[in-house]
Design a protein around this motif. Structure first.
Motif, mmCIF file in Angstrom:
data_model
loop_
_atom_site.group_PDB
_atom_site.id
_atom_site.type_symbol
_atom_site.label_atom_id
_atom_site.label_comp_id
_atom_site.label_asym_id
_atom_site.label_seq_id
_atom_site.Cartn_x
_atom_site.Cartn_y
_atom_site.Cartn_z
ATOM 1 N N LEU A 130 9.672 25.111 -24.595
ATOM 2 C CA LEU A 130 9.202 24.210 -23.405
ATOM 3 C C LEU A 130 8.250 24.664 -22.256
ATOM 4 O O LEU A 130 7.782 23.931 -21.371
ATOM 5 C CB LEU A 130 10.512 23.796 -22.656
ATOM 6 N N ALA A 131 7.771 25.818 -22.366
ATOM 7 C CA ALA A 131 7.052 26.244 -21.152
ATOM 8 C C ALA A 131 5.968 27.290 -22.068
ATOM 9 O O ALA A 131 6.460 28.298 -22.753
ATOM 10 C CB ALA A 131 7.685 27.077 -20.272
ATOM 11 N N ILE A 132 4.603 27.033 -21.881
ATOM 12 C CA ILE A 132 3.648 28.001 -22.457
ATOM 13 C C ILE A 132 2.825 28.727 -21.478
ATOM 14 O O ILE A 132 2.293 27.793 -20.622
ATOM 15 C CB ILE A 132 2.885 27.104 -23.787
ATOM 16 N N VAL B 113 6.681 19.250 -22.028
ATOM 17 C CA VAL B 113 6.401 20.793 -22.154
ATOM 18 C C VAL B 113 5.288 20.988 -21.223
ATOM 19 O O VAL B 113 4.333 20.301 -20.961
ATOM 20 C CB VAL B 113 5.818 21.200 -23.707
ATOM 21 N N LEU B 114 5.526 22.279 -20.597
ATOM 22 C CA LEU B 114 4.569 22.661 -19.438
ATOM 23 C C LEU B 114 3.594 23.785 -20.108
ATOM 24 O O LEU B 114 4.190 24.743 -20.552
ATOM 25 C CB LEU B 114 5.105 23.140 -18.225
#
Lengths: 216, 216
Positions: free
Chosen positions: A175-177, A191-192
């Motif tokens: 969900l977070a990159i 998704v951030l």
DNA sequence: TGTATATCGGTATTATAATATCGATAACGG
DNA sequence: CCGTTATCGATATTATAATACCGATATACA
């Protein structure tokens, strides 16, 4: 008539928090128990009103006129907000020089990040152990993230591979990159992507320098 | 009645430039000669007006209705602005895991940055060679920067040492500092500090994640 | 114990950046 | 060769963040 329990914190304020936290911990070590917004502002080269507002955004405890805020309360509330006291698991993709350094870097744990697996596309690296982690083939990314319930991915591959890797992470439920490749990544809107573009920073430095040198 | 020859570029716009540049180079390689703002906007997930304004801020060449902008012209004007085509010399202080990686990293040259010397406080490292550079003792920083006419310093030491190192760089005539230590640095106002605070980025990721997970 | 003052929280103002709107115009299709 | 349309540049509007202002109040000190 619901109570708004989510305080609004701007992204800029969030970026300032680690600096407050660092300074507050320093003060705590010096035995300081109460600190005022103007003093912090001076130390960090910020505006005093901004500091007071930032504090209000994280903290429900009030400051006292003429005195200031409780250092300990601020520290614990900031750590809570920043998630530095509960650890998140993450995977890293790309064990080139930067990825290599991250695997070796102890500092992330301090900030609540734990790299549990590392991947690479290069067959040469696969199976090798770097800083205690076995490097896995990139085509296992989705499967592994899904199985281990990983929600944070760190991308340190060259730009040509970044989008593909990103897609695999997203497919695995990430969900977070945290993207260190100098490319824009397309992701679903839930998704951030947090870009860490070294080229962009260098651009700022270079521009400033060019202007300074002109005046000599 | 002077002509304003300095275009005003916001810091945010400057940060977007490397993304434009990357995409434009990609398009050039595909043989695209002219591109419109709305198309770039869509590719990079930006607003089309913003793209047009950003282009106007770097480029004096006009876009053509119904067609767009010359890819080649944009590329060369952005490279010019970002200073990616003239190399700046820099020194690096702190050869821990991150500093080590930077010395090994080839990518900086591509952005016009050349690390000509590396320093460390730890006597254990001094005299050793890393990626072709001899590590020098930190007390030589000012002297070396001055002698070699270096104007960019990269700080990759732990936070306790950062301010001291910073002061030495400034004393040596450094005008732009790229700071990877998670501390605020105090500098004279003609010196620019570009902070690369990994903790701050992690804070953003962590906050996002916490909110996402709550909704599950 | 009373007065001066540093700091507070809240509100108002200003600065900065992002986005929306619109008439003008160059390329394209019929 | 003429209308249609995508895109342009310029200007207006809105959103967001930073800063200034001000009355209230807790501490410190005479």
């Amino acid at each position: 008539m619901f109570v708004e329990n989510e305080k609004h914190i701007t992204i800029q304020a969030l970026h300032r928090m680690p600096y407050y936290l660092q300074k507050l911990r320093e003060l705590k070590n010096e035995g300081v128990e109460v600190i005022s917004a103007p003093k912090i502002a001076q130390m960090l080269n910020l505006n005093e009103v901004q500091v007071r507002k930032d504090f209000a955004a994280v903290s429900d405890s009030k400051g006292k006129p003429k005195a200031g805020f409780s250092v300990l309360e601020l520290i614990s509330q900031m750590e809570e907000l920043l998630g530095f006291n509960n650890t998140d698991d993450a995977v890293l993709v790309g064990v080139g020089s930067l990825g290599h350094a991250f695997l070796a870097y102890k500092g992330f744990e301090e900030y609540g990040l734990n790299i549990v697996a590392a991947f690479d596309l290069n067959p040469e690296f696969i199976g090798r152990e770097i800083s205690g982690k076995i490097i896995l083939p990139a085509d296992k990314i989705s499967e592994m993230c899904f199985r281990m319930g990983i929600h944070i991915g760190i991308i340190t591959v060259p730009e040509e591979q970044a989008q593909k890797v990103c897609d695999q992470l997203v497919a695995g439920g990430v969900l977070a990159i945290w993207n260190f490749a100098p490319v824009h990544l397309s992701v679903p809107e839930n998704v951030l992507v947090k870009n860490e573009n070294l080229a962009a920073s260098l651009a700022v430095l270079s521009k400033h320098l060019k202007e300074k040198m002109k005046n000599l």
